[in-house]
Design an enzyme around this catalytic site. Structure first.
Site, PDB file in Angstrom:
ATOM      1  N   TRP A   1      73.830  29.284  37.433  1.00 50.74           N
ATOM      2  CA  TRP A   1      72.476  29.220  38.010  1.00 50.74           C
ATOM      3  C   TRP A   1      72.208  27.908  38.735  1.00 50.74           C
ATOM      4  O   TRP A   1      71.177  27.759  39.387  1.00 50.74           O
ATOM      5  CB  TRP A   1      71.427  29.432  36.916  1.00 50.74           C
ATOM      6  CG  TRP A   1      71.437  30.795  36.309  1.00 50.74           C
ATOM      7  CD1 TRP A   1      72.276  31.839  36.618  1.00 50.74           C
ATOM      8  CD2 TRP A   1      70.557  31.287  35.282  1.00 50.74           C
ATOM      9  NE1 TRP A   1      71.970  32.930  35.838  1.00 50.74           N
ATOM     10  CE2 TRP A   1      70.924  32.624  35.017  1.00 50.74           C
ATOM     11  CE3 TRP A   1      69.494  30.727  34.562  1.00 50.74           C
ATOM     12  CZ2 TRP A   1      70.267  33.406  34.058  1.00 50.74           C
ATOM     13  CZ3 TRP A   1      68.847  31.499  33.605  1.00 50.74           C
ATOM     14  CH2 TRP A   1      69.225  32.825  33.364  1.00 50.74           C
TER      15      TRP A   1
ATOM     16  N   GLU B   1      87.476  28.090  43.647  1.00 52.10           N
ATOM     17  CA  GLU B   1      86.248  28.126  44.440  1.00 52.10           C
ATOM     18  C   GLU B   1      86.439  27.313  45.714  1.00 52.10           C
ATOM     19  O   GLU B   1      86.217  26.089  45.719  1.00 52.10           O
ATOM     20  CB  GLU B   1      85.089  27.529  43.631  1.00 52.10           C
ATOM     21  CG  GLU B   1      84.728  28.310  42.394  1.00 52.10           C
ATOM     22  CD  GLU B   1      83.261  28.143  42.062  1.00 52.10           C
ATOM     23  OE1 GLU B   1      82.558  29.157  42.003  1.00 52.10           O
ATOM     24  OE2 GLU B   1      82.807  27.004  41.914  1.00 52.10           O
TER      25      GLU B   1
ATOM     26  N   SER C   1      80.279  32.594  47.390  1.00 54.93           N
ATOM     27  CA  SER C   1      79.561  33.655  48.110  1.00 54.93           C
ATOM     28  C   SER C   1      79.933  35.071  47.656  1.00 54.93           C
ATOM     29  O   SER C   1      80.035  35.978  48.470  1.00 54.93           O
ATOM     30  CB  SER C   1      79.752  33.499  49.627  1.00 54.93           C
ATOM     31  OG  SER C   1      79.164  32.284  50.070  1.00 54.93           O
TER      32      SER C   1
ATOM     33  N   GLY D   1      77.215  32.087  42.056  1.00 53.49           N
ATOM     34  CA  GLY D   1      76.078  31.177  42.160  1.00 53.49           C
ATOM     35  C   GLY D   1      74.841  31.928  42.597  1.00 53.49           C
ATOM     36  O   GLY D   1      74.175  32.599  41.802  1.00 53.49           O
ATOM     37  N   GLY D   2      74.533  31.857  43.886  1.00 53.42           N
ATOM     38  CA  GLY D   2      73.298  32.425  44.441  1.00 53.42           C
ATOM     39  C   GLY D   2      72.981  33.841  43.976  1.00 53.42           C
ATOM     40  O   GLY D   2      71.850  34.134  43.559  1.00 53.42           O
TER      41      GLY D   2
END
Ligand code: PGA
Length: 254
Positions: free
Chosen positions: A10, A168, A213, A234-235
């Site tokens: 997060w 990553e 992504s 993530g997002g």
């Protein structure tokens, strides 16, 4: 068979309320322990999230920790504190910790964090990845293997079940540009072969996650790759519909 993962990083997001609601929604969705779902909220919300996921198969992780157990280290959080709060995982060596000038973490520090986190009983998710320039210069594999070699120096063979590695690529993080499934597979296969030179057959058991992504639309094709054992998100992990779809994709390929 390797463990499959869907990990939500997060980062520095959510309010207390949002953290609770997001965690509860994810926990309600996950009705299987065929894969491991890990939520990594900001430090202040670890307790809130732990309460929200109680009784589910979702587990708690942190985004960082320090390499000492206690003492005069103002502002730091120890691995034993994370365990005390119910954490099972900790992300270490994320590129935002390595590359942002304000943090500038070196592999040597990450290595000390890894060792202390292991001792505390945490499973570490150690991240590595090259920048766009490094890839363009043909150095992607060298950069990743160097970061992993130095961050995992002296990693004890008998602790391998406590290790997960995340590839990553920096150019893919938060940019909307994802590595192609082939690029991810190529780096994962390379990483596994490097791990095999260190750890032999046991490297076959190491779960390798892809991050950068990841969305519900590209998760399936990434997870379909032989050496992609999960995703670090993530997002998209901040949106219930996105993250639950990514979890479903992980289950489908498990
Ligand atoms: P992203 O972040 O999914 O927003 O690209 C991934 C990560 O940094 O772990």
């Amino acid at each position: 068979m390797r463990r499959k993962y869907a990990v939500g990083n997060w980062k520095m997001n959510t309010t207390r309320r949002e953290a609770h609601d997001l965690a509860r929604a994810v926990a309600d969705h996950v009705r299987t322990d065929r894969i491991q779902v890990v939520l990594c909220p900001p430090f202040p919300y670890l307790g809130v999230v732990q309460d929200a996921i109680k009784g589910s198969s979702v587990v708690l992780g942190a985004q960082n920790c320090y390499c000492e157990t206690k003492g005069a280290f103002t502002g730091e959080v120890s691995p034993t504190m994370l365990v005390d709060l119910g954490c099972r995982y900790v992300i270490l060596g994320h590129s935002e910790r390595r590359r942002l000038k304000d943090f500038a973490e070196q592999s040597e520090l990450i290595n000390r964090k890894v060792m202390r986190a292991l001792e505390a009983g945490l499973t570490v998710i150690v991240c590595a990845g090259e920048t766009g320039e490094e890839r363009a210069a043909g150095r992607a594999q060298d950069v990743v293997s160097e970061q992993l070699r130095d961050s995992l120096m002296g990693f004890p063979l008998d602790r391998l079940p406590q290790l997960t590695v995340a590839y990553e690529p920096v150019w893919a993080i938060g940019t909307g540009v994802t590595a192609t499934p082939q690029q991810a597979q190529e780096m994962h296969l390379f990483t596994r072969s490097r791990a095999a030179t260190l750890w032999g057959e046991k490297a076959q058991k190491l779960s390798l996650l892809y991050g950068g992504s990841v969305t519900k639309d590209n998760a399936v094709s990434l997870l379909a790759q032989q050496d992609v054992d999960g995703v670090l998100v993530g997002g998209a992990s901040l949106k219930v519909d996105q993250f639950t779809a990514i979890i479903d994709a992980t289950i489908a390929t498990a």
